[in-house]
Enzyme design. Structure first.
Site: not given
Ligand code: SF4
Length: 238
Positions: A40, A128, A148, A165
């Site tokens: 973030n 991720k 993205h 995910d």
């Protein structure tokens, strides 16, 4: 699906002819912490936070043994500092308890699936983050899916999912071997420059005919300029 993935890769290689991404070989724990910091926020600010941690503490043991307030001060530039400082300290404590030391070099000998299983047991560590450790820390050909990559893959119709995910699960075996990290890097760059979250530049997009985004015509007719490129990727610098 593989045909469409290959088509997208070819067109994006034309869009970014100078992009020659190579997975990196860096300290896996450094990459893990840098990825946690990058949630973030921009890569530039999270990189500053990472550098502050390296400068203000002797090592990861020192971070683990320090008060949360000191960690929070060091990473203040990157936002969500309460949550990130607690998560980092907590992760380091859990790892110290389990392994007896703060060093992840042992995962270098493990297969990808085993590393996912090993690291998924820690609070706040997801697919991720682990994919980033594999790609940027160990040089593995994997496909990290951030916001993205998730957004672009779904607009293109390569995935149909609500979360990064699930996009990862749907796509990871659909990308030709040896091209996963390349595809990740191309989609990141394309998502930052053309297929932006707000106001995608559909009128300037070479993937327009392949794209399944239902609002592409609307955005193709709106006049957006190409923004200044932001090429900085934190995990290439840790
Ligand atoms: S046409 Fe628009 S939405 Fe589709 S990939 Fe291109 S920029 Fe993204």
């Amino acid at each position: 699906m593989i045909d469409k993935v290959n088509q997208v890769i070819s067109l994006l290689e034309e869009e970014f002819p100078n992009l020659k991404p190579k997975p990196g070989k860096k300290d896996p724990l450094d990459v893990l912490i840098a990825t946690m910091l990058s949630q973030n926020t921009t890569d530039k600010t999270s990189y500053r936070a990472f550098q502050n941690l390296k400068k203000d503490f002797k090592n990861w043991d020192d971070v683990m043994n320090s008060p949360i307030s000191k960690i929070r001060d060091a990473i203040r530039v990157c936002g969500l500092t309460n949550q990130k400082s607690k998560s980092i300290k907590n992760l380091l404590k859990q790892m110290k308890r389990k392994y007896g030391r703060l060093n992840l070099d042992f995962i270098k000998k493990m297969e990808d699936d085993k590393i996912y299983n090993e690291l998924l047991q820690y609070d706040g560590i997801g697919l991720k983050t682990i994919s980033c450790v594999l790609a940027f820390g160990l040089g593995r050909d994997v496909f990290p899916v951030d916001t993205h990559v998730h957004r672009v893959a779904n607009r293109l119709g390569l995935a149909d999912s609500k979360t990064p995910d699930k996009t990862f699960q749907q796509l990871k075996d659909e990308i030709p071997k040896g091209r996963k990290f390349l595809f990740h890097t191309l989609l990141i760059k394309f998502g930052r420059k053309i297929c932006r979250a707000k106001n995608p530049l559909c009128g300037k997009c070479r993937l327009y005919d392949l794209c399944e985004f239902e609002r592409k015509e609307f955005f193709a007719n709106s006049s957006n300029g190409i923004p200044k490129e932001n090429n900085f990727i934190i995990l290439e610098h840790v």
